[in-house]
Design a protein around this motif. Structure first.
Motif, PDB file in Angstrom:
ATOM      1  N   ARG B 123       0.841  -1.203   0.000  1.00 56.60           N
ATOM      2  CA  ARG B 123       0.000   0.000   0.000  1.00 56.60           C
ATOM      3  C   ARG B 123       0.881   1.260   0.000  1.00 56.60           C
ATOM      4  NH1 ARG B 123      -5.247   1.064   0.393  1.00 56.60           N
ATOM      5  NH2 ARG B 123      -5.846   3.011   1.367  1.00 56.60           N
ATOM      6  N   ASP B 127       0.669   3.983  -3.038  1.00 57.78           N
ATOM      7  CA  ASP B 127      -0.127   5.168  -2.705  1.00 57.78           C
ATOM      8  C   ASP B 127       0.233   6.322  -3.653  1.00 57.78           C
ATOM      9  OD1 ASP B 127      -1.091   7.576  -1.512  1.00 57.78           O
ATOM     10  OD2 ASP B 127      -1.321   6.488   0.373  1.00 57.78           O
ATOM     11  N   SER B 128      -0.781   6.762  -4.399  1.00 57.02           N
ATOM     12  CA  SER B 128      -0.483   7.766  -5.435  1.00 57.02           C
ATOM     13  C   SER B 128      -0.257   9.161  -4.856  1.00 57.02           C
ATOM     14  CB  SER B 128      -1.619   7.821  -6.449  1.00 57.02           C
ATOM     15  OG  SER B 128      -2.791   8.288  -5.823  1.00 57.02           O
ATOM     16  N   GLN B 129      -0.569   9.368  -3.578  1.00 55.27           N
ATOM     17  CA  GLN B 129      -0.383  10.685  -2.978  1.00 55.27           C
ATOM     18  C   GLN B 129       0.910  10.776  -2.170  1.00 55.27           C
ATOM     19  OE1 GLN B 129      -2.621  13.437  -3.342  1.00 55.27           O
ATOM     20  NE2 GLN B 129      -0.852  14.515  -2.499  1.00 55.27           N
ATOM     21  N   THR B 130       1.162   9.743  -1.375  1.00 52.93           N
ATOM     22  CA  THR B 130       2.342   9.817  -0.494  1.00 52.93           C
ATOM     23  C   THR B 130       3.277   8.616  -0.639  1.00 52.93           C
ATOM     24  OG1 THR B 130       1.034   8.804   1.253  1.00 52.93           O
ATOM     25  CG2 THR B 130       1.153  11.198   1.275  1.00 52.93           C
ATOM     26  N   ARG B 134       4.411   7.864  -6.225  1.00 46.98           N
ATOM     27  CA  ARG B 134       4.347   9.327  -6.333  1.00 46.98           C
ATOM     28  C   ARG B 134       5.776   9.907  -6.405  1.00 46.98           C
ATOM     29  NH1 ARG B 134       1.061  14.234  -6.139  1.00 46.98           N
ATOM     30  NH2 ARG B 134       2.449  15.793  -5.320  1.00 46.98           N
ATOM     31  N   LYS B 144       1.489  14.163 -11.256  1.00 47.48           N
ATOM     32  CA  LYS B 144       0.649  13.186 -10.559  1.00 47.48           C
ATOM     33  C   LYS B 144       1.131  11.772 -10.832  1.00 47.48           C
ATOM     34  CE  LYS B 144      -3.701  15.724 -10.628  1.00 47.48           C
ATOM     35  NZ  LYS B 144      -5.018  15.810 -11.229  1.00 47.48           N
ATOM     36  N   ALA B 145       0.790  10.891  -9.891  1.00 47.25           N
ATOM     37  CA  ALA B 145       1.094   9.475 -10.111  1.00 47.25           C
ATOM     38  C   ALA B 145      -0.222   8.752 -10.336  1.00 47.25           C
ATOM     39  CB  ALA B 145       1.792   8.913  -8.882  1.00 47.25           C
ATOM     40  N   ASN B 147      -3.212   6.260  -9.778  1.00 47.80           N
ATOM     41  CA  ASN B 147      -3.708   5.547  -8.602  1.00 47.80           C
ATOM     42  C   ASN B 147      -4.051   4.123  -9.030  1.00 47.80           C
ATOM     43  OD1 ASN B 147      -4.685   4.801  -6.158  1.00 47.80           O
ATOM     44  ND2 ASN B 147      -6.391   6.246  -6.106  1.00 47.80           N
ATOM     45  N   LEU B 149      -4.363   1.423  -7.426  1.00 43.81           N
ATOM     46  CA  LEU B 149      -5.343   0.702  -6.608  1.00 43.81           C
ATOM     47  C   LEU B 149      -6.792   1.111  -6.920  1.00 43.81           C
ATOM     48  CD1 LEU B 149      -3.508   0.716  -3.164  1.00 43.81           C
ATOM     49  CD2 LEU B 149      -3.828  -1.221  -4.694  1.00 43.81           C
ATOM     50  N   ALA B 150      -6.956   2.170  -7.707  1.00 42.99           N
ATOM     51  CA  ALA B 150      -8.318   2.579  -8.073  1.00 42.99           C
ATOM     52  C   ALA B 150      -8.733   2.021  -9.423  1.00 42.99           C
ATOM     53  CB  ALA B 150      -8.410   4.106  -8.102  1.00 42.99           C
ATOM     54  N   THR B 235      -7.220  -3.392  -0.541  1.00 42.77           N
ATOM     55  CA  THR B 235      -8.261  -2.845  -1.433  1.00 42.77           C
ATOM     56  C   THR B 235      -9.635  -2.728  -0.795  1.00 42.77           C
ATOM     57  OG1 THR B 235      -8.977  -4.987  -2.282  1.00 42.77           O
ATOM     58  CG2 THR B 235      -7.083  -3.968  -3.379  1.00 42.77           C
ATOM     59  N   GLY B 238     -12.433  -3.134  -3.056  1.00 43.71           N
ATOM     60  CA  GLY B 238     -12.668  -2.121  -4.082  1.00 43.71           C
ATOM     61  C   GLY B 238     -11.648  -2.166  -5.184  1.00 43.71           C
ATOM     62  N   PRO B 239     -11.693  -1.264  -6.134  1.00 42.76           N
ATOM     63  CA  PRO B 239     -12.679  -0.191  -6.223  1.00 42.76           C
ATOM     64  C   PRO B 239     -14.031  -0.683  -6.739  1.00 42.76           C
ATOM     65  CG  PRO B 239     -11.186  -0.133  -8.089  1.00 42.76           C
ATOM     66  CD  PRO B 239     -10.684  -1.206  -7.187  1.00 42.76           C
TER      67      PRO B 239
END
Lengths: 486, 294
Positions: B123, B127-130, B134, B144-145, B147, B149-150, B235, B238-239
């Protein structure tokens, strides 16, 4: 040898008979679950005349409850976000007051994320606790399922001292299933220092105890400036999350930012309300523009607060109790000190700027665990707690009190300077659950559709329509099967 | 008579603890699962509902998707484990012991590593944000990276890779142990007859490790069908239910929605699917044996 065997058998039989006798006495003194267990007038007179009640046992004397013979040990399960010492103090006070009767309350405090699994296992094993302290919206499903006792008589005794909204919120069909102990408004928490560094000081109220009320246009500007502030780093202006059922309250707040209705006539109306669809489209655009985190679909509520504490975001979801606990952790040195503030969620309803905050009522319930002795002691504990001003005040002040007498007490207000701000927020409070039967179960239908919308596999309109369809099936199931509505 | 009885008694004493424990903790729960699957006990009362819980499963898109995902994992991951298990095992079993041990240790580390820790690390990476994704995106000059997992397809592929890496060590270990036990005469005979490495695989290693293949098929089918932790932590199904499996929905029904009837029905279906898959394997094997006149 035979004589010895006979003696041993006789001793075992005697002990067994004694045990049966003890059980019989215990049962005799127990009230029926859920029913009023008020002692008869004659018994009450006998108790009063004998003068057996000590001053430390006001509840028994005042309530006149029919008490079981001890020892009786009951469990108190809670997922309150509260300083442990407050509940420990209350429990110790009761245990001390009823030591001579052998009544003991054992506290079991756990995280809210464990609640469902713990309760499900307890129900299957027939090991439900007698006392359950939790949020009303999480307890209400158990009420419909028939696991929570009607405590209207205990609630009625304190009705006059409670805010009518808090008293009525925990009723179904005019019967009380919980006594509200504190209410926690759910909005946002922001880092004032970051706002200043981003050139947003004009949006910070001068009074450090005031809630911030921004217009939606102002909020968009705040997000834009914070985006620039975090530019080129892994930080982000505000955390949105849709990875699990925890996504409900904060996302419901935001889904109403254009004045849309999530609920109408006891049903989900999100899919047919164009203002709700517009709100979801706006949030998706925020994500695309980098005004919120890029991983909304996979971000969990439990990850947003740590990001905020670590300085990775400037705004995050919060309710009064979590705001207070964040301040406590900051003061304990768990993360760098900053200017922590609270704000309401901005709303633009038909061109008019307003705000909203969801409201959590946290309170005490008695569970129908089928053990009459335990339920009688649980009723006694509640009655005792409501009369023990010190414990009641300590629990109520964990956020904003449900008891007007406490909220308006000058001594309490002096210690809690944010209370006037919370009182001012009252017009913006909304019932995010719509008081629909099965609300907790509808939560598991919301986040998958939000994920679909945020990941682009469905349009906002399609996702909300599917959510409403699924949620209404749940509501229908609960309405048809509810043991308190039918 | 007495001697025979005592011999039997000894045997019963030895198998007794297993019979009692498996009866109490395996057979009885399975039996209870069958019974509960025809009841609804959500509403503080137990009501006989016949096959309603099964009807609910087969009429719901989400439940059907979970069955599809579970079968997809079994049909992709288990054959991959067997193929790679034989391939890696066959490539190293006759090498120097130190080399064999090193490879086995490397492959076995994910097996003994905590599934929870592994999921959290994955995870963090994705993680595309942190996360690391990324970081590398920023290093390469992107704002941006992605996501990952989405995205349902990529998340399914990722889960298959995780399941594969977490189970391949066990499979290789079993195959190497089995192959080391194969008579050297047979391997030498293959070489003397001019057989290539491929011939060794096809005509010696694969047929002679068939019992291990069956064991791997049974244990890994069961393990992959029961996958839960990695989905719960990575997950959450999800998604939009994209990675929901039967085991995950079973847990959700039992412990989140408190619908033990449907959860039990799901458990029964998992049991039936395992039984069918494993029976198919045994039937295929017995046909093969008959054809070979074994």
């Amino acid at each position: 040898m035979k004589r010895k065997i006979c003696l041993v058998l006789a001793a075992i039989m005697s002990v067994s008979l004694c045990a049966c006798s003890g059980k019989g006495e215990a049962s005799k003194g127990t009230s029926a679950p859920g029913a009023s267990s008020l002692e008869t007038a004659e018994e009450e007179k006998t108790t009063a005349a004998s003068g057996s009640e000590t001053p430390s046992q006001p509840a028994a004397a005042a309530g006149g409850e029919k008490l079981p013979s001890g020892p009786v040990e009951i469990q108190l399960w809670t997922d309150f976000t509260i300083d442990d010492n407050i509940l420990v103090h209350a429990v110790d006070g009761f245990n001390e007051a009823y030591k001579d009767k052998g009544y003991t309350v054992v506290l079991d405090k756990f995280a809210g994320s464990e609640r469902s699994a713990k309760m499900a296992a307890a129900i299957e094993a027939n090991q439900l606790p007698a006392l359950f302290f939790s949020a009303w919206f999480t307890t209400s499903d158990f009420v419909h399922q028939g696991y929570v006792a009607d405590i209207s008589d205990i609630a009625a005794a304190v009705k006059e001292d409670m805010f009518p909204s808090a008293y009525e919120a925990t009723q179904i069909d005019k019967k009380s299933y919980m006594i509200g102990l504190y209410q926690s408004y759910f909005g946002m928490m922001y880092n004032g220092d970051m706002f200043r560094e981003a050139g947003l000081e004009s949006y910070i109220p001068e009074d450090e105890n005031a809630l911030a009320y921004w217009t939606l246009d102002e909020f968009d500007e705040i997000l834009t400036k914070l985006k620039d502030y975090f530019g080129g780093t892994e930080g982000y202006p505000m955390g949105l999350f849709a990875a699990s059922s925890q996504a409900d309250t904060f996302m419901l707040d935001w889904l109403c930012m254009y004045g849309g209705n999530m609920w109408s006539d006891g049903k989900s109306s999100a899919g047919s309300d164009e203002n709700v669809v517009k709100a979801l489209d706006t949030m998706i655009q925020w994500m695309k523009d980098g005004k919120v985190n890029s991983n909304v679909a996979t971000k969990d509520g439990t990850e947003v607060a740590p990001d905020f504490k670590n300085g990775l975001s400037a705004i995050c979801s919060a309710q009064i109790s979590s705001y207070n606990s964040t301040i406590r952790s900051m003061e304990a040195g768990e993360f760098a000190e900053c200017d922590l503030r609270m704000a309401a969620v901005p709303v633009k309803d038909g061109g008019k700027d307003t705000s909203l905050m969801a409201n959590y009522i946290y309170g005490a319930s008695i569970l129908e665990n089928g053990k009459e002795d335990e339920m009688a002691v649980a009723r006694l504990f509640l009655t005792w707690l409501l009369e023990d001003k010190e414990s009641l005040t300590a629990i109520n002040t964990n956020a904003f009190p449900c008891f007007s007498g406490i909220a308006e007490d000058p001594a309490v207000v002096a210690d809690h300077p944010m209370y006037p701000a919370y009182t001012e927020a009252a017009p913006f409070i909304w019932d995010f659950t719509g008081n629909v039967p099965g609300y907790v179960s509808t939560r598991s239908k919301l986040f998958p559709q939000l994920q679909a919308a945020f990941s682009g596999s469905k349009t906002a309109a399609q996702a909300l329509e599917d959510y409403s369809k699924d949620a209404n099936e749940v509501i229908e199931e609960y309405t048809q099967n509810s043991l308190v509505l039918n | 008579m007495n001697k025979k009885f005592l011999e039997s008694l000894k045997a019963y004493v030895f198998i007794g603890p297993f019979v009692i424990l498996s009866g109490a903790f395996m057979i009885y729960p399975v039996f209870q699962g069958f019974i509960r699957s025809v009841y609804n006990s959500k509403w503080n009362r137990t009501v006989f509902v016949g096959l309603e819980n099964y009807k609910k499963i087969f009429s719901s898109d989400v439940y059907l998707l979970s069955i599809k995902n579970s079968l997809l994992f079994v049909l992709v991951v288990v054959p991959l484990l067997i193929v790679f298990g034989i391939w890696i095992g066959g490539s190293i079993f006759d090498k120097k012991p130190l080399y064999v041990s090193s490879v086995r240790a490397c492959l076995y580390i994910p097996v003994i590593a905590s599934m929870v820790v592994m999921s959290i690390i994955w995870r963090f990476i994705l993680d595309s944000q942190t996360g690391l994704v990324r970081y590398f995106a920023m290093v390469l000059g992107y704002d941006k990276a992605p996501n990952i997992l989405a995205d349902r397809t990529w998340t399914l592929v990722l889960l298959m890779i995780i399941l594969f890496t977490m189970n391949i060590g066990q499979t290789v270990l079993l195959y190497v142990a089995d192959m080391i036990g194969i008579s050297r005469d047979l391997i030498e005979a293959c070489r003397i007859d001019g057989g290539s490495r491929l011939d060794l695989f096809c005509y010696v290693l694969v047929p002679l490790t068939m019992p291990t293949t069956i064991l791997t098929f049974i244990t890994q089918t069961s393990a992959v069908l029961k996958v839960f932790v990695v989905i719960q932590l990575l997950t959450k199904g999800g998604p939009n239910y994209g990675t929901t499996t039967m085991m995950y929905l079973l847990y959700q029904d039992a412990f989140e929605n408190r619908d033990t009837g449907t959860a039990s029905a799901m458990g029964v279906l998992m049991f039936m699917i395992s039984l069918i898959l494993i029976s198919m394997r045994f039937v295929a094997m017995s046909r093969e044996r008959k054809e070979k006149g074994l």
